[in-house]
Enzyme design. Sequence first.
Site, PDB file in Angstrom:
ATOM      1  N   LYS A  52       0.848  -1.197   0.000  1.00 25.79           N
ATOM      2  CA  LYS A  52       0.000   0.000   0.000  1.00 25.79           C
ATOM      3  C   LYS A  52       0.884   1.247   0.000  1.00 25.79           C
ATOM      4  O   LYS A  52       2.089   1.166   0.281  1.00 25.79           O
ATOM      5  CB  LYS A  52      -0.929  -0.034   1.213  1.00 25.79           C
ATOM      6  CG  LYS A  52      -0.222  -0.095   2.554  1.00 25.79           C
ATOM      7  CD  LYS A  52      -1.167  -0.557   3.661  1.00 25.79           C
ATOM      8  CE  LYS A  52      -0.467  -0.500   5.019  1.00 25.79           C
ATOM      9  NZ  LYS A  52      -1.274  -1.099   6.087  1.00 25.79           N
ATOM     10  N   TYR A 265      15.657  30.044  10.416  1.00 19.80           N
ATOM     11  CA  TYR A 265      14.409  30.718  10.797  1.00 19.80           C
ATOM     12  C   TYR A 265      14.269  30.797  12.312  1.00 19.80           C
ATOM     13  O   TYR A 265      14.615  29.842  13.027  1.00 19.80           O
ATOM     14  CB  TYR A 265      13.202  29.945  10.257  1.00 19.80           C
ATOM     15  CG  TYR A 265      12.871  30.210   8.807  1.00 19.80           C
ATOM     16  CD1 TYR A 265      12.681  31.507   8.337  1.00 19.80           C
ATOM     17  CD2 TYR A 265      12.713  29.147   7.929  1.00 19.80           C
ATOM     18  CE1 TYR A 265      12.351  31.727   7.004  1.00 19.80           C
ATOM     19  CE2 TYR A 265      12.384  29.362   6.597  1.00 19.80           C
ATOM     20  CZ  TYR A 265      12.203  30.657   6.144  1.00 19.80           C
ATOM     21  OH  TYR A 265      11.878  30.868   4.845  1.00 19.80           O
TER      22      TYR A 265
HETATM   23  C1  LIG Z   1      -0.426  -1.948   6.824  1.00 20.21           C
HETATM   24  C2  LIG Z   1      -0.958  -3.275   7.191  1.00 20.21           C
HETATM   25  C3  LIG Z   1      -0.102  -4.381   7.282  1.00 20.21           C
HETATM   26  C4  LIG Z   1       1.398  -4.262   7.219  1.00 20.21           C
HETATM   27  O1  LIG Z   1       1.844  -3.781   8.469  1.00 20.21           O
HETATM   28  P1  LIG Z   1       3.404  -3.602   8.802  1.00 20.21           P
HETATM   29  O2  LIG Z   1       3.397  -3.184  10.218  1.00 20.21           O
HETATM   30  O3  LIG Z   1       3.906  -2.545   7.878  1.00 20.21           O
HETATM   31  O4  LIG Z   1       4.050  -4.901   8.558  1.00 20.21           O
HETATM   32  C5  LIG Z   1      -0.673  -5.627   7.484  1.00 20.21           C
HETATM   33  N1  LIG Z   1      -2.023  -5.767   7.624  1.00 20.21           N
HETATM   34  C6  LIG Z   1      -2.873  -4.715   7.572  1.00 20.21           C
HETATM   35  C7  LIG Z   1      -4.323  -4.935   7.746  1.00 20.21           C
HETATM   36  C8  LIG Z   1      -2.367  -3.432   7.368  1.00 20.21           C
HETATM   37  O5  LIG Z   1      -3.202  -2.396   7.345  1.00 20.21           O
END
Ligand SMILES: *Cc1c(COP(=O)(O)O)cnc(C)c1O
Length: 386
Positions: A52, A265
């Site tokens: 994702k 800044y």
């Molecule tokens: C993002 C996600 C993962 C992966 O999690 P990590 O901590 O990056 O390994 C797995 N399952 C679900 C449902 C997620 O939303």
Amino acid sequence: MISPPLEQPVLPTGTDRLLAGGRLTIDLDTLVDNWKALNARSRPGRAAAVVKADAYGCGIAQVVPALFAAGCDSFFVALPEEGLRVRDVAPRARIFVLNGLFDDAAPAFTDADLIPVLGSDHEIATWAKHGRRKPCAIHVDTGMNRLGLTPDEAIAFAENAKSVRPVLLMSHLACGDTPESGMNRQQLSIFQKVRAAFGEIESSLANSAGIFLGADYLFDLTRPGIALYGGEVVSGAANPMKPVVTAETRIVQIRHAVKGETAGYGAAMTLARDTRIAVCSTGYADGYLRSASGSGVPLRTTVTEGAHGFIAGRRVPVIGRITMDLTSFDVTDVPEDAIKAGDHIELFGPNIALDDVARAAGTIGYELLTGLGRRYHRRYIGAEIL
Ligand SMILES: *Cc1c(COP(=O)(O)O)cnc(C)c1O
């Protein structure tokens, strides 16, 4: 340790090397090594890959083919739009879409053979109407109160005539990165109970951290994300994964400032000594978070140290506030003839841990990786098939 020069062939994408302020090097061989290690730890189950948010900022178009070629056949994305991009580069992969199912998006799922992860009776009804007998997954919420059917709803679904054809039962851990939390066992036992009602279909509970909680958590399919990309799995523990992403920023100018002057800044940094400052061409618009500033941001009242860069064998602290397009480092301790304008300072990678920068910014490696922005010159090394 100075990182070795990158000699493998590189595949450049995005902003031109000569015109960008920073560069990202994404090592696909290391990514594949990380996946293989996680896959081995997932036995007797196997590892999928969570891709994702454009593969945690690393690029779906490069990451997915490299993993598919290594034997990974199941991918998880958040959105159907991401699923279509995975489908483009992996025609034969199983693609699960985590963030539910809207009625108007259903045709896109069926056209591209995306598998929706259904988390409410309404979504199940939607898939019954549009997807008919095409595969789907069922998400059961075992304690996180995010997405998914309640355990009772899931068991009721399993025990009644099924309007849809689930191929996977999954749930998600709230505290996987905190092995001592009692929440893990509690979620596991609820998941086992629901799973018994579902019979023989595949099941999946563990994210990256879950893989390290023990054999009970592995089931048939694990869902590592951050660990693939080299991020820390268990908060504060030694990181067993290898870094995949190296982010570097380019030095625009090295200036000499005098003790007692201020930098940046808000004049937030008063120099305690005569200081050589390397002013570099990335900033918070590139996702190098302002909260990682050396001084002059609220977080520095609770966490004293800002982020560090790395150049010529040394860690160099960020000084003053990180700005939109520029960040300054104190390079006083680096020999003067060792660096010049045009050189690169590592922001994170083999010498500076992603998660150390994240901690300095009061956040987690996930946020840093997924926020890296579009202005970097990106190059890919390894995974020759690309
Ligand atoms: C993002 C996600 C993962 C992966 O999690 P990590 O901590 O990056 O390994 C797995 N399952 C679900 C449902 C997620 O939303």
